[in-house]
Each structure stands twice: as structure tokens, then as C-alpha cells.
Design a protein around this motif. Structure first.
Motif: not given
Length: 326
Positions: A176-185, A220-225, A237-241
Motif C-alpha cells: 500500500l505504501f510502496a508507491d503512495l508518494h515518494p515522501l511516504v515510506s 505535488p505535496d504530501v501533507v500530514s496533519a 496526490p491521487a493517481r490520474g491527475i
């Protein structure tokens, strides 16, 4: 610098997805002011430019420092997977004024001079009035900027959730998290998010789990809050943008084989979509799109599956090969 979110056993049971039109409204408002977000959304920006002339977004922009903290109550995590805008707006209007005041003060402190400004002081002196104003501005922004395109956006976000759900079912959290976003692991029970803001934080989830919120406009961000009392949330960001605002065109060979409109419908399904979203994107009548989808499905070029209250269509391997071969 990263945010480390440590999962316990209870947190693994409370990972969920949702779509939030309220969150998308605020991310769209941010996109208007940040040149690094324009990219994929340039066609949308051109289209809404005339609308912006009569839309005063100053009260919202006051609480959107970049980088910096935006009050969590403005985009609180939705309770249901597919919340409606009116439902989310009602929850925003019902925010406790004392909680709102604390979060607004934290946000204003991110902008030099904002706490001492006339508008900043007035906001903190009357948090209930500030909530009303922010809700009214958010509603105007929604109706002007997002509501006309929401069927298309919602279909893309729901398709993203369906895709990620299949990843989770097939390979667990690692996939699930492998390609969610480059800044998420993900590693050893810890989800690490590396946002734009320069800070290091370790958060024990304490059984609250995590909400994963796909977004069109956060790119192009990822936000955690979301500190307590809100559920920890990762907005990504969702795929297909990339093809969201363009009208797909089928090549001449595919058009000769299937007919121009039917070929265009097949070409448009580069990501799963609903009948309504396809009709909106292609400028065709929903009844016409529905008929084309039925023919393509009967021919083995598409499959259909239910997602919530909607039916999502996507190309089969044969449909993919036919579209690509053109």
C-alpha cells in the motif's frame, strides 16, 4: 524533516480511506496562490480566472501560511468515506469556538505580524464569528471553484481508493505504501512522512489509526496533519491527475474501428471512471456515454464494478491493448 507515526496493533485496525470535498476546496484555494502547484492544473486555473474577480478569499488565506500550520478544524477528517460537502460544512460550522481560537492562534503565529494585525486580533476576539466567516467563504469557494467539476474529481478520487484497496488486499501495508508518494515510506511498524515544513516529530497513534485522504489539488505535496482530538491524516496526490483537465482523443485507426465517440470513451478510461464523470469530461450526454459503455463492456473491452453508490468502468487487458495499439 520527517514525521514518524508509530503504529500499535489497534492502529492497524483503524486505517481507512475517505474523500473530502471540504479538504479539496481548501487545497484548491491554496493552488491559486502557489505557482509550484499550477502544473497539471493550468487549464483549470485559466477557466476559473474570471470567477476569481468577485471572490474574496482573504479570510481563508490568512490561515494558509506556506509553509506553516493551517487550523485543523477547517478540514477536519470526514466521518464517512464519501462525505458530502454540505455535511462537512455543517461540521465546520459546529466547531467549538475555544478549540478554533487555539488553532487559529497557532496558525497566525506562523506568519510574522499576523497575531498583532487588526484582522488577527479581531479573529481571536470573536472565534465564533470567525468560524461563521470562514464557513461562508469556504462555501462560496466550493460553489465557484469545485462544484461544477466535482463529479469528475470525485470519480478520480474514488478510483484511487479502489486501486489502493486492492493493493492493501494483495500485499498488505508494505505494498500500500510502496508507491503512495515518494515522501511516504513504511518500515517496522512506522509510517514516515517528509513534508515541506522543516520539523521532526514523533507521533504515537495510541489506537487512533490513520486516515488516508487522496487529493487532486494537494499535488505535488504530501501533507500530514491533525493533532488530537482529530484522527491523524495523510493527504496525498491521487493517481490520474495528469489527464484530469484534458479531453482525450482517440487515434484515427481506433475511431474507424469503433466510431469516433465510442473510441473516445475507450481512450478516456485511462483510469476507472463513472458514467457521469466521463460525460462531464467528454462533453457528451450521460445517456450516450452509458450506451457506449454498454457496447464496450459487451465486447469485452471494459469491466464494471460497484464502488459505494457508483459503478466504475475500467479497461480490460483487451481494451488496454486495443487503445495502446492505436
Amino acid at each position: 524533516m520527517p514525521l514518524h507515526m508509530h503504529f500499535g496493533s489497534e492502529d492497524l485496525l483503524r486505517i481507512r480511506f475517505a474523500v473530502s470535498p471540504l479538504c479539496e476546496t481548501h487545497e484548491a484555494v491554496r493552488t491559486l496562490r502557489r505557482a509550484d502547484r499550477h502544473g497539471y492544473h493550468t487549464p483549470w486555473l485559466r477557466r476559473v480566472r474570471a470567477t476569481l474577480a468577485g471572490l474574496d478569499l482573504t479570510p481563508l488565506w490568512l490561515f494558509m501560511p506556506s509553509p506553516g500550520y493551517t487550523p485543523d478544524f477547517l478540514g477536519r477528517p470526514p466521518d464517512s468515506p464519501l462525505a458530502g460537502f454540505d455535511e462537512e460544512l455543517a461540521r465546520l460550522r459546529a466547531t467549538d469556538p475555544e478549540l478554533a481560537r487555539a488553532e487559529m492562534a497557532k496558525s497566525l503565529a506562523c506568519t510574522p505580524g499576523a497575531l498583532e494585525s487588526e484582522r488577527g486580533r479581531a479573529t481571536l476576539d470573536d472565534p465564533a464569528g470567525a468560524i461563521r466567516e470562514l464557513a461562508e467563504v469556504t462555501e462560496r469557494a466550493w460553489r465557484a471553484l469545485l462544484a461544477p467539476d466535482w463529479p469528475r474529481l470525485r470519480a478520480l478520487l474514488e478510483a484511487e481508493i479502489a486501486y489502493r484497496s486492492r493493493q492493501l488486499a494483495g500485499g498488505g501495508l508494505q505494498r500500500l505504501f510502496a508507491d503512495l508518494h515518494p515522501l511516504v515510506s513504511w518500515a517496522e511498524g512506522t509510517l514516515t512522512v517528509r513534508p515541506r515544513i522543516d520539523f521532526v516529530q514523533v507521533q504515537q497513534l495510541d489506537g487512533r489509526g490513520v486516515l488516508l485522504l487522496p487529493s487532486v489539488f494537494v499535488w505535488p505535496d504530501v501533507v500530514s496533519a491533525f493533532d488530537p482530538p482529530w484522527q491523524p491524516t495523510v493527504i496525498y496526490p491521487a493517481r490520474g491527475i495528469g489527464g484530469l483537465w484534458s479531453r482525450p482523443e482517440a487515434g484515427p485507426a481506433l475511431a474507424r474501428l469503433l466510431g469516433a465517440n465510442r473510441a473516445t470513451v475507450l481512450a478516456a478510461l485511462d483510469a476507472p471512471s463513472t458514467t457521469t464523470a466521463l460525460a462531464h469530461r467528454l462533453g457528451l450526454a450521460p445517456s450516450s456515454v452509458s450506451a457506449h459503455l454498454s457496447v464496450l463492456r459487451d465486447a469485452g473491452l471494459l469491466s464494471a464494478r460497484r464502488q459505494g453508490h457508483h459503478v466504475l468502468y475500467e479497461r480490460t487487458p483487451l481494451g488496454i491493448a486495443l487503445a495502446a495499439g492505436d
